[in-house]
Structures are given as C-alpha cells and as structure tokens.
Design a protein around this motif. Sequence first.
Motif, PDB file in Angstrom:
ATOM      1  N   ALA A  55       0.790  -1.235   0.000  1.00 19.65           N
ATOM      2  CA  ALA A  55       0.000   0.000   0.000  1.00 19.65           C
ATOM      3  C   ALA A  55       0.821   1.284   0.000  1.00 19.65           C
ATOM      4  CB  ALA A  55      -0.935   0.003   1.214  1.00 19.65           C
ATOM      5  N   ASP A  69       4.760   8.116   1.863  1.00 20.13           N
ATOM      6  CA  ASP A  69       3.595   7.996   2.736  1.00 20.13           C
ATOM      7  C   ASP A  69       4.103   7.921   4.171  1.00 20.13           C
ATOM      8  OD1 ASP A  69       1.691   7.967   0.666  1.00 20.13           O
ATOM      9  OD2 ASP A  69       2.001   5.825   0.346  1.00 20.13           O
ATOM     10  N   PHE A 148      -0.008   9.918   1.447  1.00 18.22           N
ATOM     11  CA  PHE A 148      -0.986   9.564   2.470  1.00 18.22           C
ATOM     12  C   PHE A 148      -0.338   9.565   3.850  1.00 18.22           C
ATOM     13  CE2 PHE A 148      -3.680   8.268  -0.939  1.00 18.22           C
ATOM     14  CZ  PHE A 148      -4.956   8.112  -0.418  1.00 18.22           C
ATOM     15  N   ASN A 177      -6.610  12.184   2.473  1.00 16.80           N
ATOM     16  CA  ASN A 177      -5.266  11.594   2.448  1.00 16.80           C
ATOM     17  C   ASN A 177      -4.896  10.954   3.778  1.00 16.80           C
ATOM     18  OD1 ASN A 177      -5.184  14.070   3.775  1.00 16.80           O
ATOM     19  ND2 ASN A 177      -3.144  14.630   3.003  1.00 16.80           N
ATOM     20  N   ILE A 179      -5.574   7.800   6.458  1.00 18.44           N
ATOM     21  CA  ILE A 179      -6.115   6.466   6.728  1.00 18.44           C
ATOM     22  C   ILE A 179      -5.795   6.126   8.180  1.00 18.44           C
ATOM     23  CG2 ILE A 179      -6.010   3.999   6.185  1.00 18.44           C
ATOM     24  CD1 ILE A 179      -5.099   4.777   3.352  1.00 18.44           C
ATOM     25  N   PHE A 228      -7.017  -1.678   1.954  1.00 11.40           N
ATOM     26  CA  PHE A 228      -6.097  -0.582   1.633  1.00 11.40           C
ATOM     27  C   PHE A 228      -6.389  -0.031   0.241  1.00 11.40           C
ATOM     28  CE2 PHE A 228      -3.040  -1.651   5.097  1.00 11.40           C
ATOM     29  CZ  PHE A 228      -2.688  -0.359   5.472  1.00 11.40           C
ATOM     30  N   ASP A 229      -6.592  -0.925  -0.722  1.00 12.77           N
ATOM     31  CA  ASP A 229      -6.876  -0.474  -2.089  1.00 12.77           C
ATOM     32  C   ASP A 229      -8.150   0.364  -2.135  1.00 12.77           C
ATOM     33  OD1 ASP A 229      -4.629  -1.798  -2.940  1.00 12.77           O
ATOM     34  OD2 ASP A 229      -5.698  -3.433  -3.938  1.00 12.77           O
ATOM     35  N   ARG A 232      -7.539   3.857  -0.459  1.00 10.92           N
ATOM     36  CA  ARG A 232      -6.764   4.787  -1.285  1.00 10.92           C
ATOM     37  C   ARG A 232      -7.569   5.263  -2.493  1.00 10.92           C
ATOM     38  NH1 ARG A 232      -0.723   4.773  -0.350  1.00 10.92           N
ATOM     39  NH2 ARG A 232      -0.823   6.232  -2.082  1.00 10.92           N
TER      40      ARG A 232
END
Length: 284
Positions: A55, A69, A148, A177, A179, A228-229, A232
Amino acid sequence: MNATTRPENRPNTSLERRAWAIRRHALRMGQVQGQGYIGQALGIADVLAVAYFHAMDYRPENPEWEGRDRFLLSIGHYAIALYAALIEAGIIPENEIETYGMDDSRLPMSGMASYTPGMEITGGSLGHGLGIAVGMAMGLKRKKNPAFVINLMSDGELGEGSTWEAAMSASAQGLSNLICLVDFNDQQADGPSTQVLTAEPVADKWAAFGWHVQRIDGNDIEAVRMAFDTARAHPGPQPRAIICDTVMCKGVPFLEAREITHFVRVEPDEWDRALAILDEGQIR
C-alpha cells in the motif's frame, strides 16, 4: 506513486512471506530482552506486511524522502512490531535486532522518532497519534503533496476523548489523504477492551463522525490488501478508517491460548519454541 518506488516493483516476495518474516524479526527481538509486547507484534504483522509491501510509497535508502507515505505509530509500545517491519523493508539493518532495548540502540523498547529511521512520531501517551496525523495530513494537502498519512492506533485509544476530537477535525477538513488503522484485538492492561470501556458499535461511530469505514479480519492478508486499495481509491473527501480485528500472538498457537496476552509472559525456553513453530510453517 512514482513507478520506481512502487512496492510491487521491489523484490517479488509474497505478502504472506513478509508477514512471516515480520513475526520472526519481532520474536528475535523479544528473545534479546526476554520480554516485549510480542502479542501485539504477532497480531498486527499481516497489516504491517500489506502496508509496507503493497500500500505505501517510500524509499528504504531515504526514509525522509518528501514524497513518502507517512506511517504513524500512535501506540508506542507496539514499537517492536514496527521495527520488525522496518527491518523487513530494508530501512533498518537486520543485524540491529541484537541491539533491541540496549543502551544507545536505535531500537528502544518504546518508539521514539529521534532514534529510529522510519519512525515518524514518538508515541506512547495514547490518544495523541490521530491528532498528529490530522496535522500532517493538513500540511501535506496545503503543500499539494499527494502522500498519504497512515495512523495505526489501538482499540484502547477509542476510549480517549482526544481520538474523537481528532476524528471530528479530520472529517471537517476533508482529509481524504488520511487512513486510520484501528487494531481491534480486544485486549488492554486491565482486561478485554470491550469490557473496560466498550467502543461498539465501532464502525457506526466512525461513520457518524464522517469517515469512510471498513471493518475487516486483520489477519486475512487478502482482506487487508483489498481494504487498503479501497481506502486509497475512495473518491470522496472523507478520511478513511480500517478497523482490523486481530488475534493477539497470531501464528504461535501456544501463546494465542494464554489468558493474558496484553503483555504476554514468555519463558526463556519458549522463545526458541515459538521460533521453531514459525519456521515449521514457513511461507515461501
């Protein structure tokens, strides 16, 4: 992501193998000191494997690269888990495992940003990580940096008012942005988290604060990868939460079965036994 730094362009090793290696690195560090928050490290290894080898965008040779990230460890006592991931990622040399918790080591027993490459913040006083993540995410947006910010926090931090203040701020600022990973292992020092101060219904609460929410089995690598995909790629302005239900001491059954796993007691002869069990089930 820059094509030269995408995780999938790094050596072709399965995520399962990465998680296995992270668990093994953590056990070896625990053996050095004869103690450590090994239950958490074993439990979150699958999430860390997907984060660092699927990720996230980063450069092992340059941990402070501006385009990276940012992975924030709100829970400072999980440092042994993050060190294991940083070692597997090539940010920290594997031979530093033997220095874990020693004087002058870059791997202190609680995470400290000033000591360790790849450690973005000094965690430990629980409930602060998400607030720092909000500030970082706001700064990146203002600089038009597409990176991110990924904040790993514990279910125990859901009992901290500062967590919900940060959650409300993230939504108000439209921090797409950001998570937040919540390690929901239902264990803390005083007993099961859901009995000390229940946060259920967790997913509904995050959604009510304006977040895009997913709840998954945090020990199912494919589920973690898909989460995760999705986080994002989500097109909305909301910050994203992934609640990861994990099993403490995952991968070492005799430790999983212990009644107390928040700081699991491992006898001197059991470290080798735990490593042998991992090696028997070694993933290629």
